[in-house]
Design a protein around this motif. Structure first.
Motif, PDB file in Angstrom:
ATOM      1  N   ALA A   1      54.643  40.471  36.391  1.00  0.00           N
ATOM      2  CA  ALA A   1      54.221  39.068  36.377  1.00  0.00           C
ATOM      3  C   ALA A   1      55.312  38.151  36.907  1.00  0.00           C
ATOM      4  CB  ALA A   1      53.804  38.666  34.970  1.00  0.00           C
ATOM      5  N   LYS A   2      56.543  38.395  36.494  1.00  0.00           N
ATOM      6  CA  LYS A   2      57.661  37.565  36.951  1.00  0.00           C
ATOM      7  C   LYS A   2      57.885  37.728  38.449  1.00  0.00           C
ATOM      8  CE  LYS A   2      62.591  36.690  36.140  1.00  0.00           C
ATOM      9  NZ  LYS A   2      63.783  37.086  35.338  1.00  0.00           N
ATOM     10  N   ALA A   3      57.788  38.965  38.936  1.00  0.00           N
ATOM     11  CA  ALA A   3      57.996  39.223  40.360  1.00  0.00           C
ATOM     12  C   ALA A   3      56.951  38.488  41.196  1.00  0.00           C
ATOM     13  CB  ALA A   3      57.931  40.719  40.632  1.00  0.00           C
ATOM     14  N   VAL A   4      55.709  38.488  40.730  1.00  0.00           N
ATOM     15  CA  VAL A   4      54.644  37.777  41.437  1.00  0.00           C
ATOM     16  C   VAL A   4      54.888  36.279  41.389  1.00  0.00           C
ATOM     17  CG1 VAL A   4      52.186  37.223  41.385  1.00  0.00           C
ATOM     18  CG2 VAL A   4      52.934  39.599  41.086  1.00  0.00           C
TER      19      VAL A   4
ATOM     20  N   VAL B   1      45.054  25.642  42.953  1.00  0.00           N
ATOM     21  CA  VAL B   1      44.253  26.740  42.398  1.00  0.00           C
ATOM     22  C   VAL B   1      44.845  28.072  42.826  1.00  0.00           C
ATOM     23  CG1 VAL B   1      41.980  27.854  42.329  1.00  0.00           C
ATOM     24  CG2 VAL B   1      42.148  25.353  42.440  1.00  0.00           C
ATOM     25  N   ALA B   2      45.088  28.936  41.854  1.00  0.00           N
ATOM     26  CA  ALA B   2      45.539  30.304  42.131  1.00  0.00           C
ATOM     27  C   ALA B   2      44.498  31.275  41.585  1.00  0.00           C
ATOM     28  CB  ALA B   2      46.895  30.572  41.492  1.00  0.00           C
ATOM     29  N   ALA B   3      44.310  32.387  42.271  1.00  0.00           N
ATOM     30  CA  ALA B   3      43.361  33.406  41.822  1.00  0.00           C
ATOM     31  C   ALA B   3      44.063  34.753  41.750  1.00  0.00           C
ATOM     32  CB  ALA B   3      42.170  33.484  42.777  1.00  0.00           C
TER      33      ALA B   3
ATOM     34  N   VAL C   1      49.128  39.128  34.442  1.00  0.00           N
ATOM     35  CA  VAL C   1      49.654  38.357  35.568  1.00  0.00           C
ATOM     36  C   VAL C   1      48.976  36.996  35.624  1.00  0.00           C
ATOM     37  CG1 VAL C   1      49.829  38.249  38.084  1.00  0.00           C
ATOM     38  CG2 VAL C   1      50.294  40.406  36.892  1.00  0.00           C
ATOM     39  N   LEU C   2      47.697  36.950  35.343  1.00  0.00           N
ATOM     40  CA  LEU C   2      46.947  35.699  35.371  1.00  0.00           C
ATOM     41  C   LEU C   2      47.584  34.648  34.475  1.00  0.00           C
ATOM     42  CD1 LEU C   2      44.302  34.387  36.471  1.00  0.00           C
ATOM     43  CD2 LEU C   2      43.195  35.208  34.383  1.00  0.00           C
ATOM     44  N   HIS C   3      48.037  35.046  33.311  1.00  0.00           N
ATOM     45  CA  HIS C   3      48.676  34.124  32.372  1.00  0.00           C
ATOM     46  C   HIS C   3      49.935  33.505  32.979  1.00  0.00           C
ATOM     47  CE1 HIS C   3      51.100  32.921  28.829  1.00  0.00           C
ATOM     48  NE2 HIS C   3      49.930  32.568  28.341  1.00  0.00           N
ATOM     49  N   ALA C   4      50.704  34.319  33.703  1.00  0.00           N
ATOM     50  CA  ALA C   4      51.940  33.821  34.310  1.00  0.00           C
ATOM     51  C   ALA C   4      51.659  32.773  35.391  1.00  0.00           C
ATOM     52  CB  ALA C   4      52.737  34.987  34.904  1.00  0.00           C
ATOM     53  N   LEU C   5      50.532  32.898  36.087  1.00  0.00           N
ATOM     54  CA  LEU C   5      50.214  31.974  37.180  1.00  0.00           C
ATOM     55  C   LEU C   5      50.054  30.538  36.711  1.00  0.00           C
ATOM     56  CD1 LEU C   5      47.656  34.019  39.336  1.00  0.00           C
ATOM     57  CD2 LEU C   5      50.154  34.125  39.319  1.00  0.00           C
TER      58      LEU C   5
ATOM     59  N   ALA D   1      45.098  25.202  38.006  1.00  0.00           N
ATOM     60  CA  ALA D   1      43.983  25.981  37.480  1.00  0.00           C
ATOM     61  C   ALA D   1      44.061  27.390  38.052  1.00  0.00           C
ATOM     62  CB  ALA D   1      42.650  25.339  37.853  1.00  0.00           C
ATOM     63  N   VAL D   2      43.570  28.375  37.300  1.00  0.00           N
ATOM     64  CA  VAL D   2      43.621  29.765  37.756  1.00  0.00           C
ATOM     65  C   VAL D   2      42.241  30.405  37.611  1.00  0.00           C
ATOM     66  CG1 VAL D   2      46.061  30.051  37.206  1.00  0.00           C
ATOM     67  CG2 VAL D   2      44.334  30.656  35.503  1.00  0.00           C
ATOM     68  N   ILE D   3      41.976  31.345  38.507  1.00  0.00           N
ATOM     69  CA  ILE D   3      40.728  32.106  38.506  1.00  0.00           C
ATOM     70  C   ILE D   3      41.078  33.583  38.385  1.00  0.00           C
ATOM     71  CG2 ILE D   3      38.668  32.733  39.830  1.00  0.00           C
ATOM     72  CD1 ILE D   3      39.081  30.053  41.372  1.00  0.00           C
TER      73      ILE D   3
END
Length: 313
Positions: free
Chosen positions: A136-139, A148-150, A159-163, A169-171
């Motif tokens: 997650a950190k690397a991404v 918006v990130a997906a 990983v979604l949580h890290a975004l 907003a995230v998808i």
């Protein structure tokens, strides 16, 4: 340049025409072709050898499997581009494409069943492969601040949580209902900025240009057609957007196919570069990181190629 007679001799057999018709659209192994054409393995293998010798097929070994498809460039590809429309117009070959579609749907269904079954243990299974590496950190370090990130193939949402640190907003998209249910539990306390959607990478449940940044973490090696998946990602990414992909470097560990549902045993950088180019992406940065089980991860940052260049890839 190969003699044109060689090409026409290679086409002078109905079985070889059927093989080319299917392999122009898909990359398949011998067992899959046996199922589609309903012929014996030795017969299929003989015709594949003739087509490969003529330069009308390419093949690559992936662990214990060998996959066949048509060349992506060169005179053989030019010849096929000109002749396949005439082959495809023959109704006699229509059933082969229906069988191929059935095979791919069955395979996708088995993959969904696999991930539904192991959803509860997925985070622990991932740690067995990644060890102390913080995916997650690397991404996150490679994605820009965005609207918006997906995260595609979001699984349980790690990983979604890290975004959320860099996106308004995230998808999250996954084709496993059980994985998405666990992701919903993770975000139960803060659902307002998160949209979880069921869907697969070849038919994403996103509008054209809906996301400014897309992350694809440890997913591409599960996809039957990586180039099609990347092209679909390009459709939903904004023209100035960024794709951050992580996936295995090429390896020979068949255990990964058996216990993690992998379709491909990773990708070397040359293959990934070709896939990105064909899908309309330019790789800005690539890094290789060692993890557990003698495996290594590519971390790639890419952007869509603008305008006509991308359309002609």
């Amino acid at each position: 340049m190969p003699n044109i007679t060689t090409y026409f001799k290679a086409l002078a057999d109905e079985t070889r025409l059927r093989l080319l018709h299917v392999l122009y659209r898909h990359e398949l192994n011998v067992n899959e072709l046996v199922f589609i054409l309903e012929m014996g393995q030795s017969r299929i293998s003989r015709h594949l050898k003739i087509l490969a010798a003529a330069g009308l097929l390419t093949w690559r070994r992936d662990g214990l499997w060998v996959f066949y498809t048509v060349p992506t460039e060169g005179t053989g590809r030019l010849f096929l581009d000109a002749t396949i429309p005439f082959i495809a117009a023959d109704p006699a070959f229509h059933n082969d494409m229906l069988m191929a579609a059935s095979l791919l749907e069955e395979r996708a269904g088995k993959t969904r069943q696999f991930f539904n079954a192991i959803a509860e243990d997925w985070d622990a299974l991932s740690r067995e492969v990644l060890g102390d590496f913080d995916l997650a950190k690397a991404v996150l370090t490679r994605m820009p601040q965005c609207r918006v990130a997906a995260d595609l193939g979001c699984g349980t949402g790690a990983v979604l949580h890290a975004l959320l640190e860099k996106a308004e907003a995230v998808i999250g998209v996954d084709d496993s209902p059980r994985m998405l249910e666990l992701a919903r539990r993770r975000f139960a306390a803060d659902p307002d900025r998160i949209s979880l959607r069921i869907g697969d990478l070849l038919h994403l449940p996103l509008r054209d240009h809906e996301a400014d940044c897309i992350t694809l973490s440890m997913v591409l090696h599960h996809v039957p057609s990586p180039v099609e998946a990347l092209a679909e990602i390009r459709r939903v990414l904004t023209p100035g957007g960024v794709l951050v992909l992580t996936d295995f470097n090429r390896h020979e560990d068949e255990h990964m196919r058996l216990h993690y549902g992998d379709r491909w045993l990773g990708f070397d950088i040359e293959t990934l570069t070709a896939h990105f180019l064909r899908a309309g992406f330019h790789i800005q940065h690539a890094q290789l990181i060692p993890v557990e089980r003698s495996l290594a991860l590519h971390i790639i940052q890419a952007i869509p190629v603008a305008g006509e260049l991308a359309q002609n890839q």
